[in-house]
Design a protein around this motif. Structure first.
Motif, PDB file in Angstrom:
ATOM      1  N   TYR A 171      10.252  42.747  36.669  1.00  0.00           N
ATOM      2  CA  TYR A 171       9.156  42.293  37.535  1.00  0.00           C
ATOM      3  C   TYR A 171       8.335  43.457  38.060  1.00  0.00           C
ATOM      4  O   TYR A 171       8.777  44.623  38.000  1.00  0.00           O
ATOM      5  CB  TYR A 171       9.656  41.411  38.680  1.00  0.00           C
ATOM      6  N   GLN A 230       4.151  37.676  49.872  1.00  0.00           N
ATOM      7  CA  GLN A 230       4.170  38.829  48.970  1.00  0.00           C
ATOM      8  C   GLN A 230       4.502  38.367  47.549  1.00  0.00           C
ATOM      9  O   GLN A 230       5.508  37.699  47.341  1.00  0.00           O
ATOM     10  CB  GLN A 230       5.225  39.862  49.409  1.00  0.00           C
ATOM     11  N   PRO A 231       3.651  38.725  46.601  1.00  0.00           N
ATOM     12  CA  PRO A 231       3.881  38.263  45.224  1.00  0.00           C
ATOM     13  C   PRO A 231       4.847  39.160  44.436  1.00  0.00           C
ATOM     14  O   PRO A 231       4.884  40.375  44.631  1.00  0.00           O
ATOM     15  CB  PRO A 231       2.483  38.357  44.600  1.00  0.00           C
ATOM     16  N   THR A 232       5.613  38.537  43.583  1.00  0.00           N
ATOM     17  CA  THR A 232       6.416  39.248  42.577  1.00  0.00           C
ATOM     18  C   THR A 232       6.061  38.645  41.225  1.00  0.00           C
ATOM     19  O   THR A 232       6.222  37.445  41.019  1.00  0.00           O
ATOM     20  CB  THR A 232       7.924  39.076  42.845  1.00  0.00           C
ATOM     21  N   CYS A 235       4.585  34.020  38.611  1.00  0.00           N
ATOM     22  CA  CYS A 235       4.425  34.737  39.882  1.00  0.00           C
ATOM     23  C   CYS A 235       5.065  33.949  41.019  1.00  0.00           C
ATOM     24  O   CYS A 235       4.746  32.777  41.233  1.00  0.00           O
ATOM     25  CB  CYS A 235       2.948  34.987  40.173  1.00  0.00           C
ATOM     26  N   LYS A 250       5.894  44.363  41.595  1.00  0.00           N
ATOM     27  CA  LYS A 250       5.360  43.894  42.879  1.00  0.00           C
ATOM     28  C   LYS A 250       4.708  45.043  43.629  1.00  0.00           C
ATOM     29  O   LYS A 250       5.000  46.213  43.360  1.00  0.00           O
ATOM     30  CB  LYS A 250       6.436  43.203  43.715  1.00  0.00           C
TER      31      LYS A 250
END
Lengths: 71, 71, 71, 71, 71, 71
Positions: B66, A55-57, A48, B68
């Motif tokens: 990914y 902001q997480p990805t 992550c 998000k």
């Protein structure tokens, strides 16, 4: 999916160090996307990355080509 | 295919939280497709996204780059 | 190849339902091909789609990005 | 590599039938190559296609998107 | 992830020799990136390449197409 | 990585025959690279090709689409 996560691997430990040091990294993906930010956490499937706005990805490991410290 | 699904993984739990909170997410695929919507369910092979018309798309995990939260 | 096929998985059951209901689906592949038709059968490695002329295409699961009901 | 080859799978049996019937097939690869010819043999890793000059091409299963009878 | 690392494999030993000899190599990735430098370490998941400025790039094995001595 | 290498597989034996006969082959990769030369060795992870100048290229099996005798 459920395979054990080997926290003793050099690669896993380097990612762990990046988390601890809040180090900026770049993840190059097989899609050719470049994800930059700090590593927040890792597990056996994903890494992550959070950007400057926190902001997480969640990136799947199978999609990662390489990781390097941000230049 | 039949490998056990580890519901304790941070990545699995984050997807589970997105399901519970009916959170809008974006899935980037290795095809470079971007699938947006709410996560309906997940299993060890797939993640199901439903769009605004409640139409499901079953995405294979091996094809995910990914995930998000939608911006 | 020889790993056990988990017919209890939600994703497997949804494909099974599509077979039973002779539902039109679209399979998006990692090659960016879009295969449309009815699902004829599935096993742990492949999903077989038949088109309007009843011609089969055997698609390997590892090559599937997503499956959705035909619009 | 050394995992057991499940000859009972529908997909494996269909390929086996194509071998027996010397049926012309098309293999679409993840590289977008299209390999046409007759299936000569298969094992757990590969499928071998021979062209009209009896030249073999050994295709790795992980690189196959789909197989269909030649139109 | 946690599968055992077979240091007896010829490929693993060749990479190990490249590390010992501080040999310049080129890694071609599935993204078509070409990473050049010296191999610093390897584990079961990754190979680490350092460039002329001693900057590391951790490359996932699943993303590697080939490795060769730098021309 | 550490999975057993099945030298009894037809595909493995054909590669072994190419090594013994110093046969010129072409390897098509998922990157669309075409590597031509003689097969020097193989293990469970890689196939090594040497060119006319005896320069080796270690190709990861997961990156191989197909192998055929050089035309």
């Amino acid at each position: 999916m459920a395979e054990e996560f080997n926290t003793g691997l050099p690669s896993t430990r380097q990612v762990q160090t990046a988390i601890k040091n809040k180090q900026e990294v770049e993840l190059k993906l097989l899609t050719n996307d470049l994800i930059a930010g700090k590593v927040k956490w890792q597990d056996s499937d994903c890494i992550c990355i959070v950007d400057h706005y926190d902001q997480p990805t969640i990136v799947w490991r199978h999609a990662i080509a390489y990781l390097k410290p941000k230049a």
